[in-house]
Motif scaffolding. Sequence first.
Motif, PDB file in Angstrom:
ATOM      1  N   MET A  97      32.751  42.521  38.444  1.00  0.00           N
ATOM      2  CA  MET A  97      32.805  42.795  39.872  1.00  0.00           C
ATOM      3  C   MET A  97      33.000  44.293  40.026  1.00  0.00           C
ATOM      4  SD  MET A  97      32.864  41.141  42.833  1.00  0.00           S
ATOM      5  CE  MET A  97      33.899  39.750  43.226  1.00  0.00           C
ATOM      6  N   PHE A 117      33.825  47.372  42.565  1.00  0.00           N
ATOM      7  CA  PHE A 117      34.440  47.663  43.855  1.00  0.00           C
ATOM      8  C   PHE A 117      34.248  49.130  44.219  1.00  0.00           C
ATOM      9  CE2 PHE A 117      36.479  43.711  44.618  1.00  0.00           C
ATOM     10  CZ  PHE A 117      36.949  43.227  43.408  1.00  0.00           C
ATOM     11  N   ARG A 164      29.339  41.377  42.791  1.00  0.00           N
ATOM     12  CA  ARG A 164      29.414  40.709  41.492  1.00  0.00           C
ATOM     13  C   ARG A 164      28.097  40.929  40.767  1.00  0.00           C
ATOM     14  NH1 ARG A 164      32.715  37.631  39.083  1.00  0.00           N
ATOM     15  NH2 ARG A 164      33.933  37.174  40.955  1.00  0.00           N
ATOM     16  N   GLY A 217      36.144  47.878  49.317  1.00  0.00           N
ATOM     17  CA  GLY A 217      35.132  46.935  49.761  1.00  0.00           C
ATOM     18  C   GLY A 217      35.374  45.582  49.125  1.00  0.00           C
ATOM     19  N   SER A 218      34.584  44.601  49.528  1.00  0.00           N
ATOM     20  CA  SER A 218      34.778  43.235  49.026  1.00  0.00           C
ATOM     21  C   SER A 218      34.089  43.015  47.679  1.00  0.00           C
ATOM     22  CB  SER A 218      34.292  42.220  50.047  1.00  0.00           C
ATOM     23  OG  SER A 218      32.966  42.506  50.401  1.00  0.00           O
ATOM     24  N   GLY A 219      33.359  44.015  47.206  1.00  0.00           N
ATOM     25  CA  GLY A 219      32.837  43.952  45.849  1.00  0.00           C
ATOM     26  C   GLY A 219      31.426  43.442  45.734  1.00  0.00           C
ATOM     27  N   GLN A 240      44.816  40.249  45.768  1.00  0.00           N
ATOM     28  CA  GLN A 240      43.430  39.835  45.590  1.00  0.00           C
ATOM     29  C   GLN A 240      43.378  38.308  45.620  1.00  0.00           C
ATOM     30  OE1 GLN A 240      41.498  40.467  41.726  1.00  0.00           O
ATOM     31  NE2 GLN A 240      39.579  40.987  42.772  1.00  0.00           N
ATOM     32  N   GLY A 279      38.362  35.835  43.503  1.00  0.00           N
ATOM     33  CA  GLY A 279      36.971  36.251  43.630  1.00  0.00           C
ATOM     34  C   GLY A 279      36.689  37.173  44.793  1.00  0.00           C
ATOM     35  N   ARG A 280      37.740  37.671  45.435  1.00  0.00           N
ATOM     36  CA  ARG A 280      37.524  38.511  46.609  1.00  0.00           C
ATOM     37  C   ARG A 280      37.934  39.955  46.340  1.00  0.00           C
ATOM     38  NH1 ARG A 280      37.426  35.046  51.067  1.00  0.00           N
ATOM     39  NH2 ARG A 280      36.639  36.836  52.227  1.00  0.00           N
ATOM     40  N   GLY A 281      37.913  40.766  47.383  1.00  0.00           N
ATOM     41  CA  GLY A 281      38.258  42.178  47.254  1.00  0.00           C
ATOM     42  C   GLY A 281      39.752  42.413  47.193  1.00  0.00           C
TER      43      GLY A 281
END
Lengths: 112, 112
Positions: free
Chosen positions: B89, B91, B108, B104-106, A37, A40-42
């Motif tokens: 976050m 997901f 927030r 997925g990229s989530g 990860q 702050g990303r997936g």
Amino acid sequence: SQQGEEDPQALSIQEGENATMNCSYKTSINNLQWYRQNSGRGLVHLILIRSNEREKHSGRLRVTLDTSKKSSSLLITASRAADTASYFCATGYSSNTGKLIFGQGTTLQVKP
Amino acid sequence: EPEVTQTPSHQVTQMGQEVILRCVPISNHLYFYWYRQILGQKVEFLVSFYNNEISEKSEIFDDQFSVERPDGSNFTLKIRSTKLEDSAMYFCASSQLLYGYTFGSGTRLTVV
């Protein structure tokens, strides 16, 4: 809790060095997976190792699994600055739901 | 490469409001999941979904949460009355077999 700990919690190395992260768990598993990860990303799936496997390779990644010790390690060889991220192990159990239990993660910083 | 798409990427909502987080899983996948990650903490399982019903849910997934696959392509997570502690976050993930997820990229979610 079904999941143990990952260690180290944080790791800082120079580019070109190898990075080793460890993961422990508490109960019998069906498989163990490693994810990356970026901040702050997936979550990006790296590798899956099944309970009847002992070692698996994918590019610069090497994963081992020791079911007798209930532990796994992820080795990243010849690290690059782009490998800077958090790495999580996740365990899957013999169920029909596919649920994963994640560890706390190791934050890896690779300095150029 | 096929992707799991989540919208919105960031949602701000007032405490007590309902939110719906949306996900488009990979089209031939059969298993669907929601996970959440509170800032700085590990990824936690919320719910798994297969054959149009929940197959497993965690203690976190209480009566305030629900999931739906309304039209065969979208997979939604609804939180009926958001609390400050729902800030995280979220997901979505899908898989064709039980394991080997694509996340997925989530989204927030910030509850104010």
